[in-house]
Write an enzyme that holds these catalytic residues in place. Sequence first.
Site, PDB file in Angstrom:
ATOM      1  N   HIS A   1       0.871  -1.181   0.000  1.00 31.04           N
ATOM      2  CA  HIS A   1       0.000   0.000   0.000  1.00 31.04           C
ATOM      3  C   HIS A   1       0.912   1.237   0.000  1.00 31.04           C
ATOM      4  CE1 HIS A   1      -2.838   2.891   1.864  1.00 31.04           C
ATOM      5  NE2 HIS A   1      -3.792   2.081   1.482  1.00 31.04           N
TER       6      HIS A   1
ATOM      7  N   ASP B   1       2.981  -4.823   7.803  1.00 31.55           N
ATOM      8  CA  ASP B   1       1.796  -3.977   7.685  1.00 31.55           C
ATOM      9  C   ASP B   1       0.582  -4.903   7.845  1.00 31.55           C
ATOM     10  OD1 ASP B   1      -0.400  -2.575   6.884  1.00 31.55           O
ATOM     11  OD2 ASP B   1       0.453  -1.866   4.990  1.00 31.55           O
TER      12      ASP B   1
ATOM     13  N   GLN C   1      -4.575  -5.196   6.783  1.00 26.39           N
ATOM     14  CA  GLN C   1      -5.607  -6.085   6.219  1.00 26.39           C
ATOM     15  C   GLN C   1      -5.576  -7.481   6.820  1.00 26.39           C
ATOM     16  OE1 GLN C   1      -7.971  -4.989   4.457  1.00 26.39           O
ATOM     17  NE2 GLN C   1      -7.187  -3.065   3.641  1.00 26.39           N
TER      18      GLN C   1
ATOM     19  N   LYS D   1     -10.481  -0.382  10.561  1.00 25.88           N
ATOM     20  CA  LYS D   1     -10.681  -1.546   9.684  1.00 25.88           C
ATOM     21  C   LYS D   1     -11.069  -2.779  10.482  1.00 25.88           C
ATOM     22  CE  LYS D   1      -7.261   0.039   6.280  1.00 25.88           C
ATOM     23  NZ  LYS D   1      -8.073   0.512   5.159  1.00 25.88           N
TER      24      LYS D   1
ATOM     25  N   CYS E   1      -4.842   2.693  -3.603  1.00 24.57           N
ATOM     26  CA  CYS E   1      -3.622   3.155  -2.916  1.00 24.57           C
ATOM     27  C   CYS E   1      -2.487   2.152  -3.054  1.00 24.57           C
ATOM     28  CB  CYS E   1      -3.893   3.439  -1.440  1.00 24.57           C
ATOM     29  SG  CYS E   1      -5.131   4.688  -1.182  1.00 24.57           S
TER      30      CYS E   1
HETATM   31  C1  LIG Z   1      -2.417  -2.907   3.373  1.00 24.43           C
HETATM   32  C2  LIG Z   1      -2.736  -1.542   3.883  1.00 24.43           C
HETATM   33  N1  LIG Z   1      -1.794  -0.846   4.513  1.00 24.43           N
HETATM   34  C3  LIG Z   1      -2.018   0.379   5.011  1.00 24.43           C
HETATM   35  C4  LIG Z   1      -3.235   0.981   4.877  1.00 24.43           C
HETATM   36  C5  LIG Z   1      -3.432   2.345   5.421  1.00 24.43           C
HETATM   37  O1  LIG Z   1      -4.376   2.331   6.434  1.00 24.43           O
HETATM   38  P1  LIG Z   1      -4.823   3.697   7.106  1.00 24.43           P
HETATM   39  O2  LIG Z   1      -5.442   4.525   6.019  1.00 24.43           O
HETATM   40  O3  LIG Z   1      -5.796   3.289   8.143  1.00 24.43           O
HETATM   41  O4  LIG Z   1      -3.599   4.316   7.652  1.00 24.43           O
HETATM   42  C6  LIG Z   1      -4.253   0.312   4.208  1.00 24.43           C
HETATM   43  C7  LIG Z   1      -5.565   0.960   3.998  1.00 24.43           C
HETATM   44  O5  LIG Z   1      -6.333   0.612   3.152  1.00 24.43           O
HETATM   45  C8  LIG Z   1      -4.002  -0.990   3.707  1.00 24.43           C
HETATM   46  O6  LIG Z   1      -4.943  -1.675   3.061  1.00 24.43           O
END
Ligand SMILES: Cc1ncc(COP(=O)(O)O)c(C=O)c1O
Length: 428
Positions: free
Chosen positions: A126, A203, A206, A229, A385
């Site tokens: 992401h 990370d 998800q 989430k 993203c």
């Molecule tokens: C794999 C992953 N990492 C990071 C993020 C970023 O999350 P946040 O917007 O809550 O910081 C997302 C958000 O969709 C994501 O899917």
Amino acid sequence: MDVQRIRQDFPILQRQIGGRPVIYFDSAATTHKPRQVLDTIQTFYTTYNANIHRSPHTLGQEATDLYEQAHRNVARFVGAEDWREVVFVRNSTEGINLVAYSLLHGAGDRLRLAPGDEVVLSVMEHHSDLVPWQMARDRGGIVLKYVGVREDGTLDLSQLQASLGERTRLVCCAHVSNVLGTINPVREIGRLAHEVGALFLVDGAQSVPHMPTDVEEMGCDFLVFSGHKMLAPMGIGVLYGRRELLEEMPPFLYGGDMIADVTLEGATWNELPWKFEAGTPNVCGAIALGGAIDRKSGRRLEGAVDYLQRLGMEAVRAHEIELTARALAGLQAIPEARLYGPLEAERRCGVVAFVVEKDGELVDAHLVAQLLDDEGIAVRAGGHCAYPLAQHLGVPGTVRASFYLYNTTDEVDRFVTALRRIIDDRLL
Ligand SMILES: Cc1ncc(COP(=O)(O)O)c(C=O)c1O
């Protein structure tokens, strides 16, 4: 898992869109909140609201106690040995920025990223796990190495192995891709990273909401995830970090609660985790995520973590496998739909991305999402993203349906039927 019973906890699922109850397939972007968590937010502000760690009065002490319980509950939820390893941040993005900033700006010699040091990332990251490292490259002269994705949507582990060397200081990887749904073998990746003496950041945005998490078993040094989430409100997230590392790392933001002492000449830092929790934190959000009990009255403020634990993360995972398998089968039966990611539901989370090709032409993903919305089905469209991944897949964007514990197999069937109808009747 009694999904019909669970659905009653989510008032928003009563909403009608296009004259029908909404089918919400956008939980990878953010999940809905159960009434238990909404009640906790209401209870906090109507009964316990005060700033923490500073006010000696009853409300201040109670709010502080509830907040610190939330730290402990979240630590237990992810299997952290020590609750001080759980830092409340705003979201996954902030957690990764914190680590990148801190490692670049003055961690002890052992940890500091110096020019020429290498950080290994995957192409399926992401933006939140790409851009902070690109900034670190531009500002600090570190070198980024990217690991590709194989045809079946899995990480190229042999390329990962080849990317690791004596200059590798950090490996960063999504546990689950927010586009492909692929579950990456984090334990194995962590082992490879540690073999060359590198740190390992996962990370978990998800993964933590969707499957059992144990940081010890994963062997990660850092893990980030976002409350919104996983049934909690927006604006609360978590950075888990191994204690010895967090001890050595300098703060990210300065001021407020993160200091131990200040003179006009300088300041010293508070203990963990508060060293990284500058200013007034999201006290209510932390409690709505982690949950807490008023020790005097015994009143329970249920957090998202309590809700998930009551269902059981194994059960949450099993339910998503069922939904995903059904969606994959349904979409595979539509010749115009091209799917991405592994085709076995066990190897992925409840995220299904696809494009539609009609008469040999790619249909704009936003148009497909718009037409599904007309039918009351909420999906996302675009690069999600993760633009470099879209570039790798060779498409401008995909349609993404993502599931959670309140979705039903019936909803999946209605989605597949609606897509079939849209392709036949509305895409001319
Ligand atoms: C794999 C992953 N990492 C990071 C993020 C970023 O999350 P946040 O917007 O809550 O910081 C997302 C958000 O969709 C994501 O899917």
